[in-house]
Structures are given as structure tokens and as C-alpha cells.
Design an enzyme around this catalytic site. Sequence first.
Site, PDB file in Angstrom:
ATOM      1  N   ARG A 107      12.001  -6.218   5.142  1.00 25.80           N
ATOM      2  CA  ARG A 107      11.569  -5.004   4.855  1.00 25.80           C
ATOM      3  C   ARG A 107      12.376  -3.907   5.685  1.00 25.80           C
ATOM      4  O   ARG A 107      12.860  -4.159   6.775  1.00 25.80           O
ATOM      5  CB  ARG A 107      10.165  -4.477   5.187  1.00 25.80           C
ATOM      6  N   ARG A 156      11.776  -1.519  10.977  1.00 26.51           N
ATOM      7  CA  ARG A 156      10.537  -1.268  12.095  1.00 26.51           C
ATOM      8  C   ARG A 156      10.620  -2.429  13.277  1.00 26.51           C
ATOM      9  O   ARG A 156      10.679  -3.513  12.923  1.00 26.51           O
ATOM     10  CB  ARG A 156       9.080  -1.302  11.482  1.00 26.51           C
ATOM     11  N   ARG A 176      -0.025  -9.164  13.518  1.00 25.19           N
ATOM     12  CA  ARG A 176      -0.680  -8.340  12.690  1.00 25.19           C
ATOM     13  C   ARG A 176      -1.463  -8.879  11.727  1.00 25.19           C
ATOM     14  O   ARG A 176      -2.704  -8.345  11.188  1.00 25.19           O
ATOM     15  CB  ARG A 176       0.323  -7.193  12.080  1.00 25.19           C
ATOM     16  N   ARG A 236      -9.290   0.639   9.270  1.00 24.52           N
ATOM     17  CA  ARG A 236      -8.911  -0.892   9.446  1.00 24.52           C
ATOM     18  C   ARG A 236      -9.771  -1.542  10.337  1.00 24.52           C
ATOM     19  O   ARG A 236      -9.800  -2.633  10.620  1.00 24.52           O
ATOM     20  CB  ARG A 236      -7.562  -0.778  10.424  1.00 24.52           C
ATOM     21  N   LYS A 257       0.719  -1.235  -0.064  1.00 25.80           N
ATOM     22  CA  LYS A 257      -0.009   0.082   0.117  1.00 25.80           C
ATOM     23  C   LYS A 257       0.828   1.185  -0.099  1.00 25.80           C
ATOM     24  O   LYS A 257       0.551   2.110  -0.694  1.00 25.80           O
ATOM     25  CB  LYS A 257      -0.904   0.063   1.039  1.00 25.80           C
TER      26      LYS A 257
HETATM   27  P1  AMP Z   1       1.205   0.375   9.671  1.00 23.98           P
HETATM   28  O1  AMP Z   1       2.268   1.295   9.420  1.00 23.98           O
HETATM   29  O2  AMP Z   1      -0.053   0.954   8.759  1.00 23.98           O
HETATM   30  O3  AMP Z   1       1.451  -1.096   9.300  1.00 23.98           O
HETATM   31  O4  AMP Z   1       0.620   0.519  11.136  1.00 23.98           O
HETATM   32  C1  AMP Z   1       1.666   0.267  11.977  1.00 23.98           C
HETATM   33  C2  AMP Z   1       0.670   0.096  13.314  1.00 23.98           C
HETATM   34  O5  AMP Z   1       0.095   1.406  13.595  1.00 23.98           O
HETATM   35  C3  AMP Z   1      -0.495  -0.991  13.170  1.00 23.98           C
HETATM   36  O6  AMP Z   1       0.001  -2.395  13.593  1.00 23.98           O
HETATM   37  C4  AMP Z   1      -1.440  -0.296  14.610  1.00 23.98           C
HETATM   38  O7  AMP Z   1      -0.893  -0.692  15.863  1.00 23.98           O
HETATM   39  C5  AMP Z   1      -1.619   1.129  14.255  1.00 23.98           C
HETATM   40  N1  AMP Z   1      -2.426   1.487  13.380  1.00 23.98           N
HETATM   41  C6  AMP Z   1      -1.973   2.010  12.023  1.00 23.98           C
HETATM   42  N2  AMP Z   1      -3.361   2.368  11.330  1.00 23.98           N
HETATM   43  C7  AMP Z   1      -4.271   2.017  12.112  1.00 23.98           C
HETATM   44  C8  AMP Z   1      -5.608   2.053  12.166  1.00 23.98           C
HETATM   45  N3  AMP Z   1      -6.224   2.848  11.103  1.00 23.98           N
HETATM   46  N4  AMP Z   1      -6.306   1.562  13.031  1.00 23.98           N
HETATM   47  C9  AMP Z   1      -5.543   1.121  14.317  1.00 23.98           C
HETATM   48  N5  AMP Z   1      -4.444   0.976  14.639  1.00 23.98           N
HETATM   49  C10 AMP Z   1      -3.628   1.504  13.232  1.00 23.98           C
END
Ligand code: AMP
Length: 220
Positions: free
Chosen positions: A131, A164, A175, A92, A17
Site C-alpha cells: 500500500r 506508512r 494490527r 475499534r 474502508k
Molecule cells: P488506521 O489509519 O485506521 O489504520 O489507524 C492507524 C493507527 O491509529 C491504529 O493502528 C491505532 O494505533 C490508531 N487508531 C486509529 N483509530 C483508532 C481507534 N478508533 N482506537 C484506537 N486506536 C486507533
Amino acid sequence: MSRNLNLIFLGPPGAGKGTQAKMIVDKYNIPQISTGDLMRAAVSSGSSMGDKVKGYMAAGALVPDDLVVEILLDRLSGDDCRDGFILDGFPRTVGQAESLEKALEKRGMKLSGVVAMMVPDEALLKRLTARRICKECSASYHLEFLKPKVEGKCDRCQGELYQRKDDSEEVILNRLKVYHDQTAPLIDFYQKRKALYTVDGNKKIEMIFSEICDIIDSLN
Ligand code: AMP
């Protein structure tokens, strides 16, 4: 640009994404809004919001809807979102999708489309454990398939690359579970609204990009 382009990129962690969103930003000149990036920035800044969200993020759990929605809606009020935006990693949950729907309606805005990127879990696990991310611009690399030209440095901005904390195997598995339990129902949610466009995220980056551009160009 003469029309608004309000997009959502939906898909499991590691589906691409962020990578595709960055390419769309360059071509269509609309901002990428990643709730993950916004919250990592909050954590790094040591703000009270950062304190509230960091435990959930470290465990690979979802941050509660009210906190994420607050961060997202605040960002959507930015001047740079006037012509459109790409939401990367939001919504999400069905609750987040409903909050977004209400907020857009209130602002007289409409979603243009939702692009769902599908990738099998085994491939995601391989992608995420290898990654590396740029500290400056959050561009994403892979130690085997998308190596930076200079080891440890971003091709785009020369920023330092890092892994990360939540890209460890244990957290990734959580996740992915969270994705299947809480986020995958959004596919049905947006299908019912006739807003969903599906792409195979297991193809080459350029090929996926071209398919997404065709979808965007077909939206009205
Ligand atoms: P990402 O960078 O999109 O993979 O997000 C990393 C982490 O941020 C996720 O595993 C969640 O803990 C939190 N997170 C990001 N976006 C959301 C969302 N829309 N709702 C809830 N938690 C989120």
C-alpha cells in the site's frame, strides 16, 4: 440532502474502508472522519496529543479509548458534520462504541447504519505491504493492483505517495491480531442493534461501492 447520514465503516486494516469512504464523500457530500488520519496529523504537528498517541500507533496497538474518544467527539462537533458523517476506523472497541452511542444520544443524533467490510487476513497482508498513501489527501494505492498513473504521485491531487511506517509486515500482523481481539466483537454489538450491513470486501472496488450505495439508499 434532506436526511442525516451517520455511518460507520467497520473492518480490519486494509479492508478498503478509507477507499470506499472517499468515494462516498464525493457522492453523498458528507465528511470522512478517520481517527487514524486525525492522530497522524496530531503526531506530525508535534502537539501534546501527538506525543501521547505516537508510541501506540508505531506498534500497531490501539490508542487508549479516552484519548481517541476525545479526538473523535471534538471532530464530530464540526459544522460540516451537521448532515452526517462516515466514521472510518472508529469505533475499534466496545468501549468506544458505547461512548459514541451515549454522545450521539446526548446530541439528539442516531446512527444510520454500520457497513462491515470482510476480507481474509492473507489478502489484507498482501494489500497492506504494497500500500502507498498520498501525503496530501490520504488516497490509497497498491503497487500492483491500483497503481498511480505517474509513479510516486497521487492521481487525485498530485501529492507525494509514501509507505506508512505501520504497514511493515511485523506491525501489520499485530494490527490484525488487535482487530480480531478487540474490534471484531463490534460485529455482534451492531448486529444486536440491527444496524449491521455486511459486504464482501474482496470484490472489485467499483462493485463494493455499488453495494454500499444500495445499502445507503435503503436506509431511512
Ligand atoms: P488506521 O489509519 O485506521 O489504520 O489507524 C492507524 C493507527 O491509529 C491504529 O493502528 C491505532 O494505533 C490508531 N487508531 C486509529 N483509530 C483508532 C481507534 N478508533 N482506537 C484506537 N486506536 C486507533
